[in-house]
Design an enzyme around this catalytic site. Structure first.
Site, mmCIF file in Angstrom:
data_model
loop_
_atom_site.group_PDB
_atom_site.id
_atom_site.type_symbol
_atom_site.label_atom_id
_atom_site.label_comp_id
_atom_site.label_asym_id
_atom_site.label_seq_id
_atom_site.Cartn_x
_atom_site.Cartn_y
_atom_site.Cartn_z
ATOM 1 N N HIS A 144 29.760 43.834 35.826
ATOM 2 C CA HIS A 144 30.226 45.077 36.444
ATOM 3 C C HIS A 144 29.580 46.223 35.690
ATOM 4 O O HIS A 144 29.210 46.073 34.514
ATOM 5 C CB HIS A 144 31.740 45.248 36.279
ATOM 6 C CG HIS A 144 32.565 44.242 37.002
ATOM 7 N ND1 HIS A 144 32.934 43.054 36.449
ATOM 8 C CD2 HIS A 144 33.100 44.267 38.238
ATOM 9 C CE1 HIS A 144 33.666 42.381 37.320
ATOM 10 N NE2 HIS A 144 33.781 43.099 38.414
ATOM 11 N N ASP B 261 31.201 46.505 32.303
ATOM 12 C CA ASP B 261 31.313 45.361 31.387
ATOM 13 C C ASP B 261 30.481 45.554 30.122
ATOM 14 O O ASP B 261 30.772 44.965 29.079
ATOM 15 C CB ASP B 261 30.834 44.064 32.066
ATOM 16 C CG ASP B 261 31.823 43.560 33.104
ATOM 17 O OD1 ASP B 261 32.974 44.025 33.096
ATOM 18 O OD2 ASP B 261 31.429 42.710 33.920
ATOM 19 N N MET C 143 22.977 39.137 39.814
ATOM 20 C CA MET C 143 23.957 39.913 40.582
ATOM 21 C C MET C 143 24.599 40.990 39.702
ATOM 22 O O MET C 143 24.885 40.758 38.534
ATOM 23 C CB MET C 143 25.028 38.951 41.119
ATOM 24 C CG MET C 143 26.134 39.593 41.925
ATOM 25 S SD MET C 143 27.535 40.166 40.939
ATOM 26 C CE MET C 143 28.620 38.741 40.965
ATOM 27 N N GLU D 232 33.151 40.270 49.081
ATOM 28 C CA GLU D 232 34.053 39.211 48.602
ATOM 29 C C GLU D 232 35.477 39.468 49.072
ATOM 30 O O GLU D 232 36.065 40.505 48.780
ATOM 31 C CB GLU D 232 33.997 39.159 47.064
ATOM 32 C CG GLU D 232 34.935 38.126 46.472
ATOM 33 C CD GLU D 232 34.809 38.030 44.953
ATOM 34 O OE1 GLU D 232 33.835 38.593 44.399
ATOM 35 O OE2 GLU D 232 35.675 37.410 44.332
ATOM 36 N N LYS E 298 39.652 38.604 49.513
ATOM 37 C CA LYS E 298 40.806 38.062 48.798
ATOM 38 C C LYS E 298 42.059 38.521 49.552
ATOM 39 O O LYS E 298 42.108 39.670 49.988
ATOM 40 C CB LYS E 298 40.816 38.597 47.357
ATOM 41 C CG LYS E 298 41.848 37.949 46.466
ATOM 42 C CD LYS E 298 41.699 38.421 45.024
ATOM 43 C CE LYS E 298 42.711 37.739 44.138
ATOM 44 N NZ LYS E 298 42.649 38.237 42.761
ATOM 45 N N GLU F 149 34.883 33.206 47.383
ATOM 46 C CA GLU F 149 35.376 32.620 46.125
ATOM 47 C C GLU F 149 36.373 31.504 46.441
ATOM 48 O O GLU F 149 37.312 31.697 47.217
ATOM 49 C CB GLU F 149 36.042 33.692 45.253
ATOM 50 C CG GLU F 149 36.721 33.064 44.038
ATOM 51 C CD GLU F 149 37.264 34.055 43.032
ATOM 52 O OE1 GLU F 149 36.563 35.036 42.738
ATOM 53 O OE2 GLU F 149 38.385 33.835 42.538
ATOM 54 N N HIS G 82 40.113 32.360 46.133
ATOM 55 C CA HIS G 82 40.615 33.344 47.100
ATOM 56 C C HIS G 82 40.878 32.719 48.463
ATOM 57 O O HIS G 82 41.884 33.029 49.112
ATOM 58 C CB HIS G 82 39.634 34.510 47.228
ATOM 59 C CG HIS G 82 39.448 35.256 45.943
ATOM 60 N ND1 HIS G 82 38.582 36.315 45.812
ATOM 61 C CD2 HIS G 82 40.024 35.098 44.722
ATOM 62 C CE1 HIS G 82 38.625 36.767 44.569
ATOM 63 N NE2 HIS G 82 39.493 36.038 43.886
ATOM 64 N N ASP H 140 31.247 32.469 44.503
ATOM 65 C CA ASP H 140 32.066 32.470 43.283
ATOM 66 C C ASP H 140 32.785 31.132 43.179
ATOM 67 O O ASP H 140 33.735 30.849 43.916
ATOM 68 C CB ASP H 140 33.094 33.613 43.310
ATOM 69 C CG ASP H 140 32.489 34.933 42.848
ATOM 70 O OD1 ASP H 140 31.271 34.979 42.588
ATOM 71 O OD2 ASP H 140 33.246 35.921 42.734
ATOM 72 N N ASP I 33 46.055 34.157 41.614
ATOM 73 C CA ASP I 33 44.626 33.873 41.473
ATOM 74 C C ASP I 33 44.359 33.330 40.068
ATOM 75 O O ASP I 33 44.394 34.068 39.087
ATOM 76 C CB ASP I 33 43.866 35.187 41.691
ATOM 77 C CG ASP I 33 42.369 35.014 41.613
ATOM 78 O OD1 ASP I 33 41.878 33.900 41.838
ATOM 79 O OD2 ASP I 33 41.690 36.022 41.340
ATOM 80 N N ASP J 16 41.605 31.384 38.852
ATOM 81 C CA ASP J 16 40.232 31.362 38.315
ATOM 82 C C ASP J 16 40.024 30.229 37.314
ATOM 83 O O ASP J 16 39.508 30.436 36.204
ATOM 84 C CB ASP J 16 39.880 32.707 37.665
ATOM 85 C CG ASP J 16 39.853 33.854 38.663
ATOM 86 O OD1 ASP J 16 39.616 33.604 39.857
ATOM 87 O OD2 ASP J 16 40.077 35.004 38.253
ATOM 88 N N ASP K 179 33.034 32.267 38.661
ATOM 89 C CA ASP K 179 33.943 33.394 38.450
ATOM 90 C C ASP K 179 35.284 32.818 38.015
ATOM 91 O O ASP K 179 36.219 32.706 38.802
ATOM 92 C CB ASP K 179 34.088 34.215 39.730
ATOM 93 C CG ASP K 179 34.877 35.495 39.470
ATOM 94 O OD1 ASP K 179 35.101 35.804 38.283
ATOM 95 O OD2 ASP K 179 35.261 36.174 40.425
HETATM 96 C C1 GLT Z 1 37.429 40.274 39.277
HETATM 97 C C2 GLT Z 1 37.799 39.480 40.504
HETATM 98 C C3 GLT Z 1 36.706 38.671 41.031
HETATM 99 C C4 GLT Z 1 35.523 39.440 41.505
HETATM 100 C C5 GLT Z 1 34.835 40.185 40.432
HETATM 101 C C6 GLT Z 1 33.806 41.103 41.034
HETATM 102 S S1 GLT Z 1 35.860 40.956 39.322
HETATM 103 O O1 GLT Z 1 37.463 39.477 38.140
HETATM 104 O O2 GLT Z 1 38.931 38.656 40.176
HETATM 105 O O3 GLT Z 1 37.114 37.782 42.023
HETATM 106 O O4 GLT Z 1 34.571 38.521 41.960
HETATM 107 O O5 GLT Z 1 34.213 42.407 41.099
HETATM 108 MN MN MN Z 2 39.553 35.091 41.565
HETATM 109 MN MN MN Z 3 35.288 36.546 42.452
#
Ligand code: GLT
Ligand code: MN
Ligand code: MN
Length: 406
Positions: free
Chosen positions: A60, A63, A94, A187, A189, A223, A226, A251, A261, A263, A293
């Site tokens: 980002h 970051d 990216m 993306e 969600k 993702e 998501h 992702d 979420d 991850d 991600d």
């Molecule tokens: C954040 C989010 C992710 C996104 C990222 C891109 S940042 O951590 O949870 O799913 O992909 O902005």
């Molecule tokens: Mn996520």
């Molecule tokens: Mn993501």
């Protein structure tokens, strides 16, 4: 002492694995507890990931340094980062923009009710695009984490979508006007951090893209977690994205059903769905980056973070090898061949309409009682898949069985 010996699953640069600086850099803060790990500098992340076999890192705009860094501070941090990329042969395929962290975005960025905040969000994104171009990124991800609501009473959803569209049109026009080599990946969600987020699934994104001014440079960044939060089949979402020519980025992570979420490390939970995902990515010839991600469990120290990163990459390669051994299994091939035989449509040319064909089809007498009785063999096929995945039916075991049968 290396954790794993070098084997066929050891990640290599040509595997195109990438991680966000924010993923391995995740310090374990959650809504109920503070950070548990020290910050790892971007240059250390570049070095360690490169040593593990990753291809690159993504980031980002904020970051690398704080949002309020002076130009001199920014230049210094960027210079050190670029040197590390060069020293360790790492790319930044990216770049993305944080339109969710700062409190100014508490009611959205591109869809904020305040026009000044909408303008600031676009300004911040334009600078992030410039940063991405400078680092050689060709993909720009837009994740609208704050683009949503808790109460619909305060915002007209039609208006919000219009603002969203205007913002993306502004950004794509900037890129085409300046002739920048950058494509956008949207993306989706469904919720978190907002109660409801606009354009909640990859399917919504694909439909939205067709309403934009420059749809040719806008695709999706689905993702795993998501789509699973929405209760959807990720493999199907990816198939539709590829079919639409819109899979610009992905992702990869994992997720337990019905939760926030998470991850999680790639492949840690949904082995069968991730098998079909990897099989599809490999067989379709997807050639973009394979981005993780995800982040390490909060229970881990820094060593655990590197175990997590290596685990994501190894699991992808293991599933890739499983996809090959499954596809080459003689019994699997036999079942699929039977299915393919009945699946061919030669007789009715369903792939292309013709008036004569339609008349022929309308006049045909189908024996639906007979057709209704057939079995499809999915039980045996799926059990064979299970045995492959669990490791009792490896390529070796299959070969041995075939020899024994002779
Ligand atoms: C954040 C989010 C992710 C996104 C990222 C891109 S940042 O951590 O949870 O799913 O992909 O902005
Ligand atoms: Mn996520
Ligand atoms: Mn993501």
């Amino acid at each position: 002492m290396p954790k794993y010996s070098i084997d066929e699953f050891t990640p290599k640069k040509e595997d195109r694995f990438t991680f966000g600086l924010w993923t391995v850099g995740n310090r374990g803060r959650d809504p109920f507890g503070d950070v548990v790990r020290d910050a790892i500098s971007p240059t250390t992340i570049v070095k360690r990931l490169s040593e593990l076999g990753a291809y690159g890192v993504n980031l980002h705009d904020n970051d690398l340094g704080p949002i309020d860094a002076t130009q001199a501070e920014h230049n210094k941090i960027l210079g050190e980062f670029k040197k590390a990329l060069n020293d360790y042969g790492m790319k930044v395929p990216m770049t993305t923009v944080s339109l969710f962290y700062h409190p100014v975005f508490r009611d959205g960025a591109f869809t904020s009710s305040d026009a000044r905040i909408r303008a600031y969000a676009i300004q911040k994104t334009l600078h992030a695009i410039d940063l991405g171009v400078e680092l050689g990124s060709e993909i720009f991800v837009l994740w609208g984490g704050r683009e949503g609501i808790e109460v619909d009473a305060g915002k007209d959803a039609m208006e919000a979508l219009k603002w969203y569209r205007e913002a993306v049109n502004y950004l794509t026009s900037y890129v085409t006007d300046r002739k920048l080599n950058m494509k956008f990946a949207l993306e989706a969600k469904p919720n978190e951090p907002r109660g409801d987020i606009y354009l909640p699934t990859t399917g919504h994104m694909l439909a939205f893209i067709e309403t934009l001014d420059h749809p040719e440079i806008v695709g999706v960044n689905p993702e795993v977690a998501h789509e699973h939060m929405s209760g959807l089949n990720f493999y199907h979402s990816i198939a539709q994205s590829i079919d639409a020519g819109k899979l610009f980025h992905i992702d990869l992570n994992d997720q337990k059903p019905g939760r926030y979420d998470q991850d999680l490390r790639f492949g840690s939970e949904n082995i069968k769905p991730m098998f079909f995902l990897v099989k599809l990515l490999e067989e379709s010839g997807y050639s973009g980056p394979l981005h993780f991600d995800a982040h390490a469990y909060r229970s881990e120290d820094e060593e655990g973070v590197w175990d997590f990163a290596l685990g994501c990459m190894r699991s992808y390669n293991i599933l890739k090898s499983k996809a090959k051994s499954f596809a080459n299994d003689a019994e699997v091939k036999e079942i699929l061949a039977v299915l393919a035989k009945a699946g061919g449509n030669d007789e009715f040319s369903l792939d292309r309409y013709s008036s004569v064909g339609a008349t022929k089809l309308k006049d045909h007498n189908f024996d639906i009682e007979h057709l209704a009785k057939r079995g499809y063999g999915y039980e045996r096929l799926d059990q064979l898949l299970f045995e492959h995945l669990i490791g009792v039916r490896s390529g070796f075991a299959v070969a041995k069985q075939m020899v024994a049968a002779k």
